[in-house]
Write a protein that holds these residues in place. Structure first.
Motif, PDB file in Angstrom:
ATOM      1  N   LEU A  34     -10.895 -11.009 -11.343  1.00 40.86           N
ATOM      2  CA  LEU A  34     -10.958  -9.194 -12.750  1.00 40.86           C
ATOM      3  C   LEU A  34     -10.218  -8.270 -12.646  1.00 40.86           C
ATOM      4  O   LEU A  34     -10.178  -8.052 -13.742  1.00 40.86           O
ATOM      5  N   GLU A  35     -10.094  -8.255 -11.262  1.00 44.76           N
ATOM      6  CA  GLU A  35      -9.936  -6.382 -11.305  1.00 44.76           C
ATOM      7  C   GLU A  35      -8.984  -6.294 -10.661  1.00 44.76           C
ATOM      8  O   GLU A  35      -8.714  -6.980  -9.168  1.00 44.76           O
ATOM      9  N   PRO A  36      -7.663  -5.611 -10.577  1.00 45.61           N
ATOM     10  CA  PRO A  36      -7.092  -5.070  -9.989  1.00 45.61           C
ATOM     11  C   PRO A  36      -7.384  -4.067  -8.462  1.00 45.61           C
ATOM     12  O   PRO A  36      -7.241  -3.541  -8.588  1.00 45.61           O
ATOM     13  N   PRO A  37      -6.533  -5.096  -7.832  1.00 43.68           N
ATOM     14  CA  PRO A  37      -7.135  -4.036  -6.485  1.00 43.68           C
ATOM     15  C   PRO A  37      -6.178  -2.865  -6.211  1.00 43.68           C
ATOM     16  O   PRO A  37      -5.438  -2.864  -6.727  1.00 43.68           O
ATOM     17  N   ASP A  38      -6.257  -1.815  -5.332  1.00 45.39           N
ATOM     18  CA  ASP A  38      -5.292  -0.494  -5.006  1.00 45.39           C
ATOM     19  C   ASP A  38      -5.029  -0.887  -4.395  1.00 45.39           C
ATOM     20  O   ASP A  38      -4.812  -2.104  -3.437  1.00 45.39           O
ATOM     21  N   GLU A  39      -3.934  -0.287  -4.011  1.00 47.30           N
ATOM     22  CA  GLU A  39      -2.733  -0.249  -3.617  1.00 47.30           C
ATOM     23  C   GLU A  39      -3.690  -0.070  -1.733  1.00 47.30           C
ATOM     24  O   GLU A  39      -2.373  -0.690  -0.840  1.00 47.30           O
ATOM     25  N   ALA A  40      -4.408   0.602  -1.505  1.00 41.95           N
ATOM     26  CA  ALA A  40      -4.930  -0.029  -0.418  1.00 41.95           C
ATOM     27  C   ALA A  40      -5.430  -1.331   0.213  1.00 41.95           C
ATOM     28  O   ALA A  40      -5.686  -1.754   1.672  1.00 41.95           O
ATOM     29  N   GLU A  41      -6.016  -1.481  -0.571  1.00 45.30           N
ATOM     30  CA  GLU A  41      -6.490  -2.884  -0.452  1.00 45.30           C
ATOM     31  C   GLU A  41      -4.911  -3.911   0.019  1.00 45.30           C
ATOM     32  O   GLU A  41      -5.035  -5.023   0.231  1.00 45.30           O
ATOM     33  N   MET A  42      -3.957  -4.379  -1.355  1.00 47.30           N
ATOM     34  CA  MET A  42      -2.953  -4.745  -1.031  1.00 47.30           C
ATOM     35  C   MET A  42      -2.052  -4.307   0.142  1.00 47.30           C
ATOM     36  O   MET A  42      -1.877  -5.387   0.997  1.00 47.30           O
ATOM     37  N   THR A  43      -2.523  -3.487   0.572  1.00 43.85           N
ATOM     38  CA  THR A  43      -1.949  -3.247   1.642  1.00 43.85           C
ATOM     39  C   THR A  43      -2.675  -3.973   3.043  1.00 43.85           C
ATOM     40  O   THR A  43      -1.859  -4.305   3.576  1.00 43.85           O
ATOM     41  N   ARG A  44      -4.031  -3.527   3.163  1.00 45.13           N
ATOM     42  CA  ARG A  44      -4.577  -4.977   4.001  1.00 45.13           C
ATOM     43  C   ARG A  44      -4.229  -6.167   4.189  1.00 45.13           C
ATOM     44  O   ARG A  44      -4.333  -6.334   5.291  1.00 45.13           O
ATOM     45  N   ARG A  45      -4.369  -6.771   2.680  1.00 40.97           N
ATOM     46  CA  ARG A  45      -3.621  -7.694   2.225  1.00 40.97           C
ATOM     47  C   ARG A  45      -2.378  -8.260   2.999  1.00 40.97           C
ATOM     48  O   ARG A  45      -2.148  -8.995   4.110  1.00 40.97           O
ATOM     49  N   MET A  46      -1.660  -7.726   2.765  1.00 39.99           N
ATOM     50  CA  MET A  46       0.067  -7.232   3.366  1.00 39.99           C
ATOM     51  C   MET A  46       0.065  -7.640   4.918  1.00 39.99           C
ATOM     52  O   MET A  46       0.494  -8.579   5.495  1.00 39.99           O
ATOM     53  N   THR A  47      -1.292  -6.654   5.145  1.00 40.97           N
ATOM     54  CA  THR A  47      -0.583  -6.550   7.119  1.00 40.97           C
ATOM     55  C   THR A  47      -1.181  -7.405   7.472  1.00 40.97           C
ATOM     56  O   THR A  47      -0.843  -8.287   8.482  1.00 40.97           O
ATOM     57  N   ALA A  48      -2.800  -8.115   6.962  1.00 41.90           N
ATOM     58  CA  ALA A  48      -3.338  -9.567   8.188  1.00 41.90           C
ATOM     59  C   ALA A  48      -2.289 -10.464   7.756  1.00 41.90           C
ATOM     60  O   ALA A  48      -2.027 -11.365   8.663  1.00 41.90           O
ATOM     61  N   LEU A  49      -1.321 -11.145   5.999  1.00 43.44           N
ATOM     62  CA  LEU A  49      -0.697 -11.889   6.576  1.00 43.44           C
ATOM     63  C   LEU A  49      -0.196 -11.455   7.418  1.00 43.44           C
ATOM     64  O   LEU A  49       0.428 -12.663   8.216  1.00 43.44           O
ATOM     65  N   LEU A  50       0.865 -10.390   7.985  1.00 45.02           N
ATOM     66  CA  LEU A  50       2.280 -10.417   8.281  1.00 45.02           C
ATOM     67  C   LEU A  50       1.728 -10.577   9.909  1.00 45.02           C
ATOM     68  O   LEU A  50       2.829 -10.553  10.288  1.00 45.02           O
ATOM     69  N   ASP A  51       0.550 -10.106  10.235  1.00 46.47           N
ATOM     70  CA  ASP A  51      -0.201  -9.613  11.638  1.00 46.47           C
ATOM     71  C   ASP A  51      -0.189 -11.239  11.996  1.00 46.47           C
ATOM     72  O   ASP A  51       0.175 -11.574  13.357  1.00 46.47           O
ATOM     73  N   GLY A  52      -0.347 -12.248  11.121  1.00 46.90           N
ATOM     74  CA  GLY A  52      -0.661 -13.526  10.835  1.00 46.90           C
ATOM     75  C   GLY A  52       0.950 -14.252  11.507  1.00 46.90           C
ATOM     76  O   GLY A  52       0.756 -15.568  11.812  1.00 46.90           O
ATOM     77  N   ASP A  53       1.829 -13.675  11.307  1.00 49.86           N
ATOM     78  CA  ASP A  53       3.624 -13.924  11.389  1.00 49.86           C
ATOM     79  C   ASP A  53       3.837 -14.779   9.957  1.00 49.86           C
ATOM     80  O   ASP A  53       3.918 -15.648  10.047  1.00 49.86           O
ATOM     81  N   PHE A  54       2.858 -14.781   9.071  1.00 49.42           N
ATOM     82  CA  PHE A  54       2.910 -15.444   7.540  1.00 49.42           C
ATOM     83  C   PHE A  54       4.128 -14.705   6.896  1.00 49.42           C
ATOM     84  O   PHE A  54       4.647 -13.737   7.087  1.00 49.42           O
ATOM     85  N   PRO A  55       5.505 -15.675   6.690  1.00 42.85           N
ATOM     86  CA  PRO A  55       6.085 -15.172   5.564  1.00 42.85           C
ATOM     87  C   PRO A  55       5.622 -14.029   4.520  1.00 42.85           C
ATOM     88  O   PRO A  55       4.509 -14.552   3.560  1.00 42.85           O
ATOM     89  N   TYR A  56       6.515 -13.129   4.500  1.00 42.77           N
ATOM     90  CA  TYR A  56       6.034 -12.403   2.774  1.00 42.77           C
ATOM     91  C   TYR A  56       6.857 -11.604   2.091  1.00 42.77           C
ATOM     92  O   TYR A  56       7.647 -10.795   3.540  1.00 42.77           O
ATOM     93  N   LEU A  57       7.453 -12.152   1.426  1.00 38.89           N
ATOM     94  CA  LEU A  57       9.089 -11.758   0.217  1.00 38.89           C
ATOM     95  C   LEU A  57       9.303 -11.152  -0.427  1.00 38.89           C
ATOM     96  O   LEU A  57       7.688 -11.199  -1.721  1.00 38.89           O
ATOM     97  N   ALA A  58      10.263 -10.616  -0.529  1.00 41.32           N
ATOM     98  CA  ALA A  58      10.620  -9.497  -2.139  1.00 41.32           C
ATOM     99  C   ALA A  58      11.521 -10.332  -2.915  1.00 41.32           C
ATOM    100  O   ALA A  58      12.460 -10.716  -1.901  1.00 41.32           O
TER     101      ALA A  58
END
Length: 174
Positions: A34-58
């Motif tokens: 319901l509320e958009p996360p800020d860049e710090a939260e989006m960075t945390r989410r990306m880092t958690a996925l990349l640290d887990g070796d999950f694909p993150y694509l652009a």
């Protein structure tokens, strides 16, 4: 279809990712946040996925950021470790140009290469026809609806569950 380039996402993409996701949160039902996360939260989410070796694509069109996709564990319990859930978000100006299809196709390939066996799409809002159709076109099958589980924009929303085998799926042990 427009010429879409798919590449690994990087932390430098966070401002674009945050902007696209904020638009989805504020204007759509693809996400039940319901509320958009800020860049710090989006960075945390990306880092958690990349640290887990999950694909993150652009995705880019003509050098402009057009969307992103990632896969993460479907559920955290160990028995689900071979099953991922996909997420795809497209810049509103790039919709209906093949970006979602290109991202999902590559995401499937990356998850198969990594050894995952099932991919689940949890599509917010049963009215998300474009998302449902792109998943169907890439081999997902409808496995159910969970009715009236989200409340956003003054109405109850369903989620659509779709599933696709990755690699040999469940025909062999991992």
């Amino acid at each position: 279809m427009t010429d879409v380039t798919i590449r690994p996402a990087t932390p430098a993409d966070i401002p674009s990712i945050t902007r696209i996701y904020a638009h989805a949160v504020q204007n759509g039902t693809a996400t039940f946040e319901l509320e958009p996360p800020d860049e710090a939260e989006m960075t945390r989410r990306m880092t958690a996925l990349l640290d887990g070796d999950f694909p993150y694509l652009a995705a880019e069109i003509g050098g402009s950021f057009a969307g992103y996709a990632y896969a993460g564990l479907y559920r955290p319990r160990p028995a689900y470790r071979f099953t991922v859930e996909d997420s795809i978000y497209i810049d509103p100006t790039a919709r209906r140009r093949g970006v979602g299809r290109a991202l999902l196709k590559r995401l499937i390939e990356e998850c198969e290469r990594t050894g995952f066996r099932q991919m689940i799409a949890v599509i917010g809002d049963s009215a998300q026809t474009p998302s449902i159709e792109v998943h169907r076109a890439l081999g997902f099958r409808h496995v159910g609806n969970v009715e009236n589980v989200g409340f956003k924009f003054g109405r109850w929303l369903d989620t659509v569950l779709m599933q696709r085998d990755l690699g040999p799926g469940a025909t062999t042990k991992p």
